[in-house]
Design a protein around this motif. Structure first.
Motif, PDB file in Angstrom:
ATOM      1  N   TYR A 227      39.316  84.507  85.839  1.00  0.00           N
ATOM      2  CA  TYR A 227      38.079  85.241  86.140  1.00  0.00           C
ATOM      3  C   TYR A 227      38.230  85.716  87.576  1.00  0.00           C
ATOM      4  O   TYR A 227      39.183  85.309  88.262  1.00  0.00           O
ATOM      5  CB  TYR A 227      36.845  84.333  85.969  1.00  0.00           C
ATOM      6  CG  TYR A 227      36.991  83.021  86.710  1.00  0.00           C
ATOM      7  CD1 TYR A 227      36.547  82.870  88.007  1.00  0.00           C
ATOM      8  CD2 TYR A 227      37.641  81.941  86.117  1.00  0.00           C
ATOM      9  CE1 TYR A 227      36.723  81.690  88.702  1.00  0.00           C
ATOM     10  CE2 TYR A 227      37.826  80.749  86.800  1.00  0.00           C
ATOM     11  CZ  TYR A 227      37.365  80.632  88.092  1.00  0.00           C
ATOM     12  OH  TYR A 227      37.551  79.456  88.785  1.00  0.00           O
ATOM     13  N   ASP A 258      36.177  79.398  94.273  1.00  0.00           N
ATOM     14  CA  ASP A 258      36.060  79.181  92.820  1.00  0.00           C
ATOM     15  C   ASP A 258      37.095  80.101  92.191  1.00  0.00           C
ATOM     16  O   ASP A 258      36.879  81.310  92.073  1.00  0.00           O
ATOM     17  CB  ASP A 258      34.643  79.523  92.349  1.00  0.00           C
ATOM     18  CG  ASP A 258      34.449  79.244  90.855  1.00  0.00           C
ATOM     19  OD1 ASP A 258      35.456  79.034  90.136  1.00  0.00           O
ATOM     20  OD2 ASP A 258      33.281  79.245  90.411  1.00  0.00           O
ATOM     21  N   ASP A 269      39.527  76.451  85.535  1.00  0.00           N
ATOM     22  CA  ASP A 269      38.333  76.878  86.279  1.00  0.00           C
ATOM     23  C   ASP A 269      38.055  75.809  87.330  1.00  0.00           C
ATOM     24  O   ASP A 269      37.642  74.699  86.988  1.00  0.00           O
ATOM     25  CB  ASP A 269      37.160  77.022  85.290  1.00  0.00           C
ATOM     26  CG  ASP A 269      35.905  77.562  85.942  1.00  0.00           C
ATOM     27  OD1 ASP A 269      35.937  77.898  87.133  1.00  0.00           O
ATOM     28  OD2 ASP A 269      34.866  77.627  85.241  1.00  0.00           O
ATOM     29  N   HIS A 353      30.176  73.813  81.332  1.00  0.00           N
ATOM     30  CA  HIS A 353      30.369  74.752  80.222  1.00  0.00           C
ATOM     31  C   HIS A 353      31.709  74.460  79.588  1.00  0.00           C
ATOM     32  O   HIS A 353      32.588  73.845  80.207  1.00  0.00           O
ATOM     33  CB  HIS A 353      30.278  76.208  80.703  1.00  0.00           C
ATOM     34  CG  HIS A 353      31.273  76.565  81.781  1.00  0.00           C
ATOM     35  ND1 HIS A 353      32.587  76.864  81.513  1.00  0.00           N
ATOM     36  CD2 HIS A 353      31.145  76.651  83.134  1.00  0.00           C
ATOM     37  CE1 HIS A 353      33.218  77.148  82.652  1.00  0.00           C
ATOM     38  NE2 HIS A 353      32.361  77.010  83.657  1.00  0.00           N
ATOM     39  N   THR A 359      36.803  81.490  79.764  1.00  0.00           N
ATOM     40  CA  THR A 359      36.333  80.624  80.854  1.00  0.00           C
ATOM     41  C   THR A 359      35.002  79.996  80.462  1.00  0.00           C
ATOM     42  O   THR A 359      34.763  78.817  80.749  1.00  0.00           O
ATOM     43  CB  THR A 359      36.193  81.449  82.147  1.00  0.00           C
ATOM     44  OG1 THR A 359      37.456  82.031  82.446  1.00  0.00           O
ATOM     45  CG2 THR A 359      35.749  80.580  83.303  1.00  0.00           C
ATOM     46  N   HIS A 360      34.145  80.776  79.866  1.00  0.00           N
ATOM     47  CA  HIS A 360      32.931  80.212  79.263  1.00  0.00           C
ATOM     48  C   HIS A 360      33.186  80.224  77.762  1.00  0.00           C
ATOM     49  O   HIS A 360      32.951  81.207  77.077  1.00  0.00           O
ATOM     50  CB  HIS A 360      31.694  81.022  79.642  1.00  0.00           C
ATOM     51  CG  HIS A 360      31.378  80.940  81.107  1.00  0.00           C
ATOM     52  ND1 HIS A 360      30.474  81.746  81.732  1.00  0.00           N
ATOM     53  CD2 HIS A 360      31.858  80.129  82.080  1.00  0.00           C
ATOM     54  CE1 HIS A 360      30.415  81.444  83.023  1.00  0.00           C
ATOM     55  NE2 HIS A 360      31.246  80.462  83.251  1.00  0.00           N
ATOM     56  N   GLU A 383      30.553  71.133  87.289  1.00  0.00           N
ATOM     57  CA  GLU A 383      30.493  71.953  88.507  1.00  0.00           C
ATOM     58  C   GLU A 383      29.123  71.964  89.188  1.00  0.00           C
ATOM     59  O   GLU A 383      28.455  72.995  89.232  1.00  0.00           O
ATOM     60  CB  GLU A 383      30.921  73.388  88.197  1.00  0.00           C
ATOM     61  CG  GLU A 383      30.227  74.057  87.036  1.00  0.00           C
ATOM     62  CD  GLU A 383      30.611  75.532  86.957  1.00  0.00           C
ATOM     63  OE1 GLU A 383      30.589  76.217  87.996  1.00  0.00           O
ATOM     64  OE2 GLU A 383      30.918  76.000  85.855  1.00  0.00           O
ATOM     65  N   GLU A 407      34.284  71.667  91.293  1.00  0.00           N
ATOM     66  CA  GLU A 407      34.399  71.910  89.848  1.00  0.00           C
ATOM     67  C   GLU A 407      35.760  71.456  89.333  1.00  0.00           C
ATOM     68  O   GLU A 407      36.805  71.824  89.879  1.00  0.00           O
ATOM     69  CB  GLU A 407      34.230  73.416  89.561  1.00  0.00           C
ATOM     70  CG  GLU A 407      34.430  73.776  88.096  1.00  0.00           C
ATOM     71  CD  GLU A 407      34.111  75.234  87.787  1.00  0.00           C
ATOM     72  OE1 GLU A 407      34.249  76.076  88.694  1.00  0.00           O
ATOM     73  OE2 GLU A 407      33.718  75.516  86.634  1.00  0.00           O
TER      74      GLU A 407
HETATM   75  N1  GLY Z   1      34.100  80.565  87.659  1.00  0.00           N
HETATM   76  C1  GLY Z   1      33.122  80.675  86.685  1.00  0.00           C
HETATM   77  C2  GLY Z   1      32.391  79.431  86.504  1.00  0.00           C
HETATM   78  O1  GLY Z   1      32.579  78.510  87.253  1.00  0.00           O
HETATM   79  O2  GLY Z   1      31.643  79.251  85.583  1.00  0.00           O
END
Ligand code: GLY
Ligand code: MN
Ligand code: MN
Length: 438
Positions: A227, A258, A269, A353, A359-360, A383, A407
């Motif tokens: 991302y 991040d 992530d 998530h 990523t999500h 996170e 995170e």
């Molecule tokens: N980098 C996207 C998230 O942490 O959800």
């Protein structure tokens, strides 16, 4: 550095699982992602990739089960010397069978001719309604026309279903092959963080830190950032989706990073927060300790049966306790403060998530009438973060211009968890030893 890769056996296994779950006399249709314009890097549609491993845009997969017999049909862009000169080689119709395991393959140019008859015998059809892409509209049009003719022919109404829930139920639990990919993505991210953090110092630009991280990933065989990387110093760290990354890092500020790589289509992530000059200020340290405590508390409870709601509450209660200690919240019953969302002015996003191809990542919303419970093989990020922007009222000024998030990517195991991103330093002493040491 060559790493693991998924084989056709993996994708065949995923299709088998979908075939098992979809029921008889059913067709399921999945479009690939659309080609991207202007040389923007193409990223395959994750559901399509999960079932096919087919890398090209504009293709369509159909899984058919009729009286117990299963057929996998791929519609693919046809071989075309001119297009391939410009955009790279295509598998073509033959390659779809020999290289990607299709039982039958057609040119996608013939989809109007070939797909309607596949709908013909089905009682149920899985197709994601998609009006946003040309291919989505084409597929829906074909479905509608075949549904109409099926009425006329006395076949009766076909039940149209969105495959999202079924696929989410599969994708949420990672197979051992997927976990190898995710561990590798995490390892690449980890190696590059270790190399990059020593270069954080006053006067460095946010984009320099971004570039070092991303160099470290790509030079180890990662595909690309999972991302858009966030590198935000000082007040920039308090904007959740800050992506300009063009500010200078200043003495006395903290910088929030991040950023995580994608390897073989699987995301990592990661977020860390560092003092730019190598030493957290008292205010930064206090906030950092609360966030780290919340992160560890949420990770600690991870095991089968836990829901994201449980993680959210566990982390938020630690945050609330810390905010009361700092004098930002009036003391009170923690449960009531939680129910009142007292923490939300400073911790305003979800704590977790799912993570995987996206990523999500996909996950079903519920299991057995309850919020979805994590099982072995689920991977989620944890996170928590606290953000106090410049000029915010009700909080002492020493805390202003500080954004802190930590995170990690955490796998649920049979009896607990495994932190895939372990080893990306996050203890205060380790961070202070690493920052600026280059
Ligand atoms: N980098 C996207 C998230 O942490 O959800
Ligand atoms: Mn995340
Ligand atoms: Mn993140």
């Amino acid at each position: 550095m060559p790493g693991p890769s998924l084989t056709q056996d993996f994708f065949r296994g995923r299709r088998e699982r979908f075939f098992e779950a979809m029921g008889d006399n059913t067709i399921a249709v999945f479009p690939a992602g659309p080609a991207t314009p202007n040389h923007i890097r193409f990223r395959q549609n994750s559901d399509f990739y999960y079932l096919t491993g087919f890398p090209e845009p504009g293709a369509v997969a159909a899984l058919l089960k009729h009286e117990g017999e299963q057929t996998y049909v791929l519609f693919v862009p046809p071989r075309d010397a001119h297009s391939e000169r410009w955009d790279g080689s295509r598998a073509g119709v033959e390659g779809a069978v020999s290289g990607y395991g299709a039982d039958v393959a057609h040119s996608v140019d013939d989809i109007d001719k070939e797909l309607p008859s596949l709908f013909g015998n089905a009682w149920h059809a899985y197709l994601k309604p998609d009006i946003h892409t040309a291919l989505g509209r084409t597929l829906f049009g074909i479905y509608e026309r075949s549904a109409k003719s099926s009425d006329r022919l006395g076949h009766g109404a076909v039940e149209l279903k969105d495959p999202a829930w079924l696929l989410a139920s599969m994708r949420v639990h990672k197979t051992p092959e997927e976990l190898d990919m995710m561990r590798h993505a995490a390892a690449i991210s980890r190696a590059s963080y270790a190399e990059t953090i020593p270069h954080i110092k006053p006067g460095a630009y946010e984009y320099e830190i971004q570039a070092r991280l991303e160099y470290g990933w790509r030079s180890r065989g990662a595909d690309e950032p999972a991302y858009v990387s966030i590198v935000g110093g000082g007040n920039n760290a308090t904007c959740l989706h800050y992506v300009e990354n063009d500010g200078m890092l200043r003495d006395g500020d903290a910088v929030l990073i991040d950023a995580g790589c994608m390897y073989g289509h699987y995301a990592s992530d990661v977020t860390r927060t560092y003092p730019v000059n190598g030493k957290f200020s008292d205010a930064q340290r206090r906030i950092y300790e609360i966030v780290l405590r919340a992160e560890k508390a949420a990770i600690e409870i991870m095991k089968p049966g836990v829901s994201i709601k449980d993680l959210q509450k566990t982390g938020a209660l630690v945050m609330i306790d810390g905010m009361v200690e700092l004098g930002w919240l009036e003391d009170g019953d923690p449960e009531e403060l939680f129910d009142d969302k007292a923490h939300q002015p400073y911790f305003m996003h979800g704590i977790a998530h799912h993570l995987g191809l996206d990523t999500h990542d996909s996950a079903p919303a519920e299991s057995d009438g309850e919020p979805f419970q994590l099982r072995e093989g689920a991977v989620v990020t944890i996170e928590p973060g606290i953000y106090v922007s410049e000029g915010v009222e009700g909080v002492d000024e020493v805390y202003h211009r500080i954004g802190v998030r930590v995170e990690d990517d955490v796998l649920v195991t049979a009896d607990g968890y495994e932190t895939l991103t372990d080893g990306i330093v996050k203890e205060i002493d380790d961070i202070e030893a690493a920052v600026g040491s280059a």
